[in-house]
Structure formats: C-alpha cells, structure tokens
Design an enzyme around this catalytic site. Sequence first.
Site, short mmCIF file in Angstrom:
data_model
loop_
_atom_site.label_atom_id
_atom_site.label_comp_id
_atom_site.label_asym_id
_atom_site.label_seq_id
_atom_site.Cartn_x
_atom_site.Cartn_y
_atom_site.Cartn_z
N THR A 174 30.70 3.16 36.31
CA THR A 174 31.12 3.93 37.49
C THR A 174 30.42 5.27 37.37
O THR A 174 29.92 5.61 36.31
CB THR A 174 32.66 4.11 37.48
OG1 THR A 174 33.30 2.89 37.86
CG2 THR A 174 33.15 5.19 38.42
N ARG A 202 37.58 -7.83 45.79
CA ARG A 202 38.36 -7.04 44.80
C ARG A 202 38.03 -5.55 44.97
O ARG A 202 36.89 -5.16 45.13
CB ARG A 202 38.01 -7.51 43.38
CG ARG A 202 38.71 -6.72 42.27
CD ARG A 202 37.83 -5.60 41.73
NE ARG A 202 38.41 -4.99 40.54
CZ ARG A 202 37.92 -3.89 39.97
NH1 ARG A 202 36.87 -3.29 40.47
NH2 ARG A 202 38.49 -3.38 38.91
N VAL A 203 39.06 -4.72 44.91
CA VAL A 203 38.87 -3.27 44.98
C VAL A 203 39.46 -2.67 43.71
O VAL A 203 40.56 -3.03 43.29
CB VAL A 203 39.57 -2.68 46.23
CG1 VAL A 203 39.51 -1.16 46.21
CG2 VAL A 203 38.94 -3.23 47.50
N GLY A 204 38.73 -1.75 43.10
CA GLY A 204 39.20 -1.12 41.87
C GLY A 204 39.92 0.19 42.11
O GLY A 204 40.40 0.48 43.22
N ASP A 205 40.00 1.00 41.07
CA ASP A 205 40.74 2.26 41.13
C ASP A 205 39.94 3.39 41.77
O ASP A 205 40.52 4.35 42.29
CB ASP A 205 41.16 2.69 39.71
CG ASP A 205 39.94 2.87 38.81
OD1 ASP A 205 39.04 2.00 38.83
OD2 ASP A 205 39.87 3.90 38.11
N THR A 225 37.04 6.19 34.93
CA THR A 225 36.20 5.01 34.75
C THR A 225 36.84 4.08 33.74
O THR A 225 37.37 4.55 32.72
CB THR A 225 34.79 5.38 34.30
OG1 THR A 225 34.09 4.17 33.91
CG2 THR A 225 34.78 6.34 33.12
N GLY A 226 36.82 2.79 34.02
CA GLY A 226 37.41 1.84 33.08
C GLY A 226 37.99 0.65 33.80
O GLY A 226 37.62 0.37 34.95
N GLY A 228 39.83 -0.98 36.11
CA GLY A 228 40.45 -0.39 37.29
C GLY A 228 41.87 -0.83 37.56
O GLY A 228 42.70 -0.04 38.02
N1 ASP Z 1 36.89 1.57 37.30
C1 ASP Z 1 35.85 0.73 37.85
C2 ASP Z 1 36.50 -0.40 38.60
O1 ASP Z 1 37.48 -0.93 38.13
C3 ASP Z 1 34.93 0.18 36.83
C4 ASP Z 1 34.50 1.14 35.76
O2 ASP Z 1 34.73 2.33 35.85
O3 ASP Z 1 33.88 0.72 34.78
O4 ASP Z 1 36.00 -0.78 39.63
#
Ligand code: ASP
Length: 322
Positions: A174, A202-205, A225-226, A228
């Site tokens: 991210t 799919r939608v993340g954070d 980031t991580g 989500g």
């Molecule tokens: N947080 C992002 C998501 O879940 C992915 C990431 O930051 O690595 O879409």
Amino acid sequence: MTYSLAIHGGAGVISRDRMAEGAERAHRAALERILAEGEAVLAAGGSALDAVTATVAALEDEPLFNAGRGAVFTSAGAQEMDAAIMDGRDRRAGAVAGIFGPRNPIRAARAVMERTDHVLMIGQGALDVARDAALPFEGAAYFRTEARWDALQETLRQMAAGTLDDDPARRHGTVGAVARDRDGHLAAATSTGGMTAKRPGRVGDSPIPGAGTFACDATCAVSATGDGEVFIRWAAAHEIDARMRLGGQDCATAAHGIVMGDLHANGGSGGLIAVDRDGRIALPFNCEGMYRGWTIEGGPRGVAIYGPAADPGTDSGTDSGT
Ligand code: ASP
C-alpha cells in the site's frame, strides 16, 4: 510552527534475506525522491492536504509500490484500486473503492471529497467524478507490471496446491502519507491495489475513514498498511484517535499500542504512520519491515525498510536516520 511529513510504501516488504542489493537501493531511492517531493510542498508553505495528495500520487506513479501503476492483481487477473484522503481541519473525507482507470486513484478520492456530498464512491459513479474533474485515465498496459503478474501466478499456484505461504512482498502492499503543515493542520492519504489474488469486489481498509485512513487536527493523522480485514475490524486508525482523545494517551503510545497489541494478536500483520498535532511522528509495525520515510522541519529526516520500528527523534534511532 514547523511541518512534518511521513510516507510509507507498505508493509509488503521483500524479506531481508531475499532483498537484492539493487532492489534495496531502488526502494530507498524512490522513498527519498518522493519524500523530497512531498516536503517541497510543505516547505513552500503548502497545505498538509496538498502535500499528502502530491506524495501519494508520486507513490502511485512509482511501479515498485502496490498502488496505481504496479498495483497487485485480483484472482481474476484484474486490478481494483482503493484510495482515501482525509482533511484534519474538519474531518472532510473522500474515498474510492474497486476502481480501475484514473492514473491517480488518490486524486479521484480527493475529487469525491471536493466535488460531491459523499465520502466513499465505487463503480461508474466514482469514475464519472474523476472524469468530470478532468483527471487523466490510463489503460491496462500502463498499470501492469510483470512482477505483480508473476506474483499472482505464483499465489494462484500455491493456493491450488494448498501451500500458500505468507510472503508479504507477494501478498500485499500500500502507499500512504500523513502531514502537519506550518499552520498546524493535519491530513492523511492512502492508496492501494489491495491484496494479491483478492476476490473481485473485495475492499480493504485503505479507503475506509477510521480504518486505514484518518485525520483530525485535534489528535492525529494516520495511514495504515497490512491485513486490511483486521484493520477494519479493529477500526485501527480511529482507535488511535480514541485512545488520545478519550484515554489521554500520546500519539506514539496509542499507535504502537494498537499495532503491537490488538492488531498483532488478531493476525493483523502490518503497520502505520501517524503524525500528531505537535508534529511528532510514529512509525510502528509488527512485521519484518515497512517501506517508510519521514522528515520534520529542522529535525530528523530519513528513510528505512526494516526494523527496529523506532520513531524519528527518539533515542532508539532507526536503521537509516539521516
Ligand atoms: N491494507 C491493504 C489492504 O488490505 C493491503 C496492505 O496494506 O498491504 O488492501
């Protein structure tokens, strides 16, 4: 008042033992260059909002990072991008999810904030806002990189064989930025392609205010980031604001607390960048590394990839403070 800026290129770092010297140099050079671009906006008296917009757009343009050009692919071989921006002055926010087309999804998110009455938009409606704002669009050839395509093929192969590992560089990434300007205003911006081989839709954070992106002048600006799903369930970014506002914690204590505590304990591998109203920066992560950079006017400046997850200006230092 002085300005502060922190940037990240995601917690999906190439593991230290697999990171070639040339690749490490390229990542660090990209972080340095983009940090300088964002800093130039603040040094010229620009707003935190303009600084995080310019910084995240530059990170999207850089194919090394998972956002805009170089975004990861869904299980169906498409790219679906999420982005959000938030203005700490009044908590105005704009976000887009699952879009493909605008060269800079973060500018589409900003257009949602500035040109509509809405916060989060998807689909054709989101693209229409970007077109009305005369934002440039690109096609598949622009956004695609062979490295991300190969990562999808390898992920699909491992999924079929039931041997999926959790190599962060192949799975996710991210980009994001948080800033305080010389007027004391805060802003945050985040943009991502999401997770490799995610289901279509799919939608993340990242595009969810309070989960992966948050800004309020009274407390902090955050970009995460991580994994989500875990960041959404623990309302990660808003949790930092809540611990500061209601629990009396300082930003670093709150930021490190959520990342090393609830997120880590519940499978939420990753990290975040945060800046508080006094311009202090926190850069916690609970995994091997997070591509990151920071600068405080007249103070510490640097970029780093691996641990320790130390904050600029603290005694513990970092792996490459300058
Ligand atoms: N947080 C992002 C998501 O879940 C992915 C990431 O930051 O690595 O879409």
